[in-house]
Design an enzyme around this catalytic site. Structure first.
Site, PDB file in Angstrom:
ATOM      1  N   LYS A   1      42.139  36.514  43.133  1.00 31.65           N
ATOM      2  CA  LYS A   1      41.586  36.347  41.776  1.00 31.65           C
ATOM      3  C   LYS A   1      40.192  35.713  41.803  1.00 31.65           C
ATOM      4  O   LYS A   1      39.271  36.190  41.146  1.00 31.65           O
ATOM      5  CB  LYS A   1      42.522  35.476  40.926  1.00 31.65           C
ATOM      6  CG  LYS A   1      43.898  36.068  40.711  1.00 31.65           C
ATOM      7  CD  LYS A   1      44.792  35.158  39.891  1.00 31.65           C
ATOM      8  CE  LYS A   1      45.158  33.862  40.585  1.00 31.65           C
ATOM      9  NZ  LYS A   1      46.018  34.048  41.783  1.00 31.65           N
ATOM     10  N   THR A   2      40.081  34.642  42.569  1.00 25.70           N
ATOM     11  CA  THR A   2      38.799  33.933  42.588  1.00 25.70           C
ATOM     12  C   THR A   2      37.740  34.744  43.346  1.00 25.70           C
ATOM     13  O   THR A   2      36.582  34.808  42.926  1.00 25.70           O
ATOM     14  CB  THR A   2      38.985  32.529  43.210  1.00 25.70           C
ATOM     15  OG1 THR A   2      40.007  31.858  42.473  1.00 25.70           O
ATOM     16  CG2 THR A   2      37.708  31.718  43.147  1.00 25.70           C
TER      17      THR A   2
ATOM     18  N   HIS B   1      48.935  28.271  39.964  1.00 24.72           N
ATOM     19  CA  HIS B   1      49.940  28.830  39.072  1.00 24.72           C
ATOM     20  C   HIS B   1      50.267  27.861  37.924  1.00 24.72           C
ATOM     21  O   HIS B   1      50.328  28.249  36.760  1.00 24.72           O
ATOM     22  CB  HIS B   1      51.193  29.154  39.884  1.00 24.72           C
ATOM     23  CG  HIS B   1      52.336  29.658  39.066  1.00 24.72           C
ATOM     24  ND1 HIS B   1      52.254  30.826  38.342  1.00 24.72           N
ATOM     25  CD2 HIS B   1      53.560  29.138  38.829  1.00 24.72           C
ATOM     26  CE1 HIS B   1      53.406  31.004  37.708  1.00 24.72           C
ATOM     27  NE2 HIS B   1      54.205  30.005  37.984  1.00 24.72           N
TER      28      HIS B   1
HETATM   29  P1  GDP Z   1      43.518  33.576  44.464  1.00 24.70           P
HETATM   30  O1  GDP Z   1      44.485  32.491  44.855  1.00 24.70           O
HETATM   31  O2  GDP Z   1      44.234  34.708  43.801  1.00 24.70           O
HETATM   32  O3  GDP Z   1      42.350  33.079  43.686  1.00 24.70           O
HETATM   33  O4  GDP Z   1      42.960  34.208  45.849  1.00 24.70           O
HETATM   34  P2  GDP Z   1      41.554  33.975  46.582  1.00 24.70           P
HETATM   35  O5  GDP Z   1      40.464  34.693  45.873  1.00 24.70           O
HETATM   36  O6  GDP Z   1      41.371  32.524  46.811  1.00 24.70           O
HETATM   37  O7  GDP Z   1      41.832  34.748  47.951  1.00 24.70           O
HETATM   38  C1  GDP Z   1      42.857  34.354  48.830  1.00 24.70           C
HETATM   39  C2  GDP Z   1      42.524  34.765  50.235  1.00 24.70           C
HETATM   40  O8  GDP Z   1      42.494  36.180  50.343  1.00 24.70           O
HETATM   41  C3  GDP Z   1      41.169  34.272  50.717  1.00 24.70           C
HETATM   42  O9  GDP Z   1      41.268  33.890  52.053  1.00 24.70           O
HETATM   43  C4  GDP Z   1      40.274  35.496  50.547  1.00 24.70           C
HETATM   44  O10 GDP Z   1      39.187  35.504  51.443  1.00 24.70           O
HETATM   45  C5  GDP Z   1      41.248  36.619  50.868  1.00 24.70           C
HETATM   46  N1  GDP Z   1      40.852  37.870  50.213  1.00 24.70           N
HETATM   47  C6  GDP Z   1      40.491  38.048  48.927  1.00 24.70           C
HETATM   48  N2  GDP Z   1      40.175  39.323  48.681  1.00 24.70           N
HETATM   49  C7  GDP Z   1      40.338  39.997  49.849  1.00 24.70           C
HETATM   50  C8  GDP Z   1      40.166  41.363  50.248  1.00 24.70           C
HETATM   51  O11 GDP Z   1      39.768  42.228  49.482  1.00 24.70           O
HETATM   52  N3  GDP Z   1      40.461  41.659  51.540  1.00 24.70           N
HETATM   53  C9  GDP Z   1      40.889  40.730  52.442  1.00 24.70           C
HETATM   54  N4  GDP Z   1      41.129  41.130  53.667  1.00 24.70           N
HETATM   55  N5  GDP Z   1      41.058  39.448  52.103  1.00 24.70           N
HETATM   56  C10 GDP Z   1      40.788  39.064  50.831  1.00 24.70           C
HETATM   57 MG    MG Z   2      41.933  31.173  42.905  1.00 21.06          MG
END
Ligand code: GDP
Ligand code: MG
Length: 368
Positions: free
Chosen positions: A24-25, A84
């Site tokens: 998401k971020t 969450h």
């Molecule tokens: P959130 O908790 O949903 O906000 O997730 P984050 O944006 O913090 O991403 C979680 C992890 O997944 C991080 O280590 C990101 O670098 C990784 N990540 C996010 N998008 C991608 C993607 O498109 N491909 C891969 N391989 N990793 C991703």
């Molecule tokens: Mg996040």
């Protein structure tokens, strides 16, 4: 600084939802990165979003990041919650209202518990439009991605959304954030933004009623004064306008020293826009928030529970592993009602103590 396009462009409030770590971020940052290329927005880095300062909304601490950007068609205020629990709290207290949501699903996992819980919550608070971004396509086979898409469309239909029709974009937020211009990189984010622009309608706004801004938050800016923050519900407002601060039998007349939308001063703002408004000559003590409870609650807490048209005595028991819930905290609790009563999953309720709201929640499961 980019010019203010307030007059020409409608405002839309959206947010990223989905399971922790699904991206998401990363996607929020990638959107600003792609739009910066078009000269429409300023890049907001991942760290800036995830380290959003704690916001105090209605006396309850919520961690949310508001990120602003523009497409050719609209101006967006985008909410990204770090955790969450923050998301649940934000939805329940209604600190920021979404006109539509971007559901992020990592192709590595597919639908997960928080994917479902977030869908339940947005459904509950009346968010009608969802666009899906299937993320992490850079590390997953095409066949698996297709299965994930089917699964998500079915899930959306189960939650009462139009699972067949909803735009579902496959890509990699991480590639886009790194500046990759391939199909899964930047192009996927552009496709997503087109889908958001066209699939999430701009709500009808009331620009003609008197100015009305529910205050979600406020902050004291040293040397300048008190800034109140929120999304304008009705009307329009401009610098130097006289306004009234209302509530608790009080009416304090003040005037507007400055209006900011995402750190940019603007001459005026209108319904639907997320703004910070500097009030002249107002002290923080003039702003009062809902009282709540000053002490924690523990198991065997007995109070009146109000929901729909009924109220009834209930007993609240916490998870045995949780000794107490502090003011401002969020948790799953077990509620036993004194009498049998009619209710539905997703129904909101309020606990009141001495005529004061101390908790709000949503019924998530029947235990017997
Ligand atoms: P959130 O908790 O949903 O906000 O997730 P984050 O944006 O913090 O991403 C979680 C992890 O997944 C991080 O280590 C990101 O670098 C990784 N990540 C996010 N998008 C991608 C993607 O498109 N491909 C891969 N391989 N990793 C991703
Ligand atoms: Mg996040």
């Amino acid at each position: 600084l980019r010019p203010y396009s307030g007059a020409a462009k409608p405002a839309c409030n959206i947010g990223t939802i989905g399971h922790v770590d699904h991206g998401k971020t990363t996607l929020t940052a990638a959107i600003t990165k792609v739009l910066e290329k078009d000269g429409l927005s300023q890049f907001v880095a991942y760290d800036q979003i995830d380290k959003a300062p704690e916001e105090k909304a209605r006396g309850i601490t919520i961690n949310i990041a508001h990120v602003g950007y523009e497409t050719v068609k609209r101006k967006y205020a985008h909410v990204d919650c770090p955790g969450h629990a923050d998301f649940v709290k934000n939805m329940i207290v209604g600190a920021s209202q979404m006109d539509g949501a971007i559901l992020v699903v990592a192709a590595t996992d597919g639908s997960m518990p928080q994917t479902r819980e977030h869908l339940l919550l947005i459904k509950q608070v009346g968010v009608k439009h969802v666009v899906v971004y299937i993320n992490k396509a850079d590390i997953i086979d095409n066949e698996v991605i297709e299965l994930v898409e089917l699964e998500i469309r079915e899930l959306l239909t189960d939650f009462g959304f139009n699972g067949h029709e909803i735009p579902c974009i496959v890509g990699s937020a991480l590639l886009a954030l790194k500046g990759n211009t391939s199909e899964f990189g930047e192009q996927s984010v552009r496709k997503l933004l087109d889908a958001v622009d066209s699939y999430i309608p701009t709500p009808e706004r009331d620009f003609t009623s008197p100015f009305f801004l529910p205050i979600d938050n406020f902050l004291l800016v040293p040397g300048r004064g008190l800034v109140v923050i929120g999304t304008i519900k009705k009307g329009t407002v401009k610098k130097n306008d006289k306004i009234d601060l209302l509530g608790f039998d009080e009416k304090i007349t003040t005037s507007i020293g400055d209006i900011q939308i995402f750190k940019t001063s603007v001459p005026y703002a209108k319904a639907g826009e997320n703004v910070g408004i500097l009030l002249r000559g107002i002290k923080p003590k003039s702003l009062r928030k809902e009282g709540g409870r000053s002490k924690p609650i523990m198991s065997n807490y007995q109070q009146q529970l109000f929901s729909h048209t009924w109220n009834i005595v209930c007993r609240i028991d916490l998870d045995p592993a949780v000794p107490m819930i502090m003011p401002g905290e969020h948790g799953d609790v077990k509620i036993i009602l004194l009498n049998k009563m009619i209710m539905d999953i997703g129904q909101p309720f309020t606990i009141r103590e001495n005529e004061r709201t101390v908790a709000t929640g949503i019924i998530t499961k029947f235990l017997s």
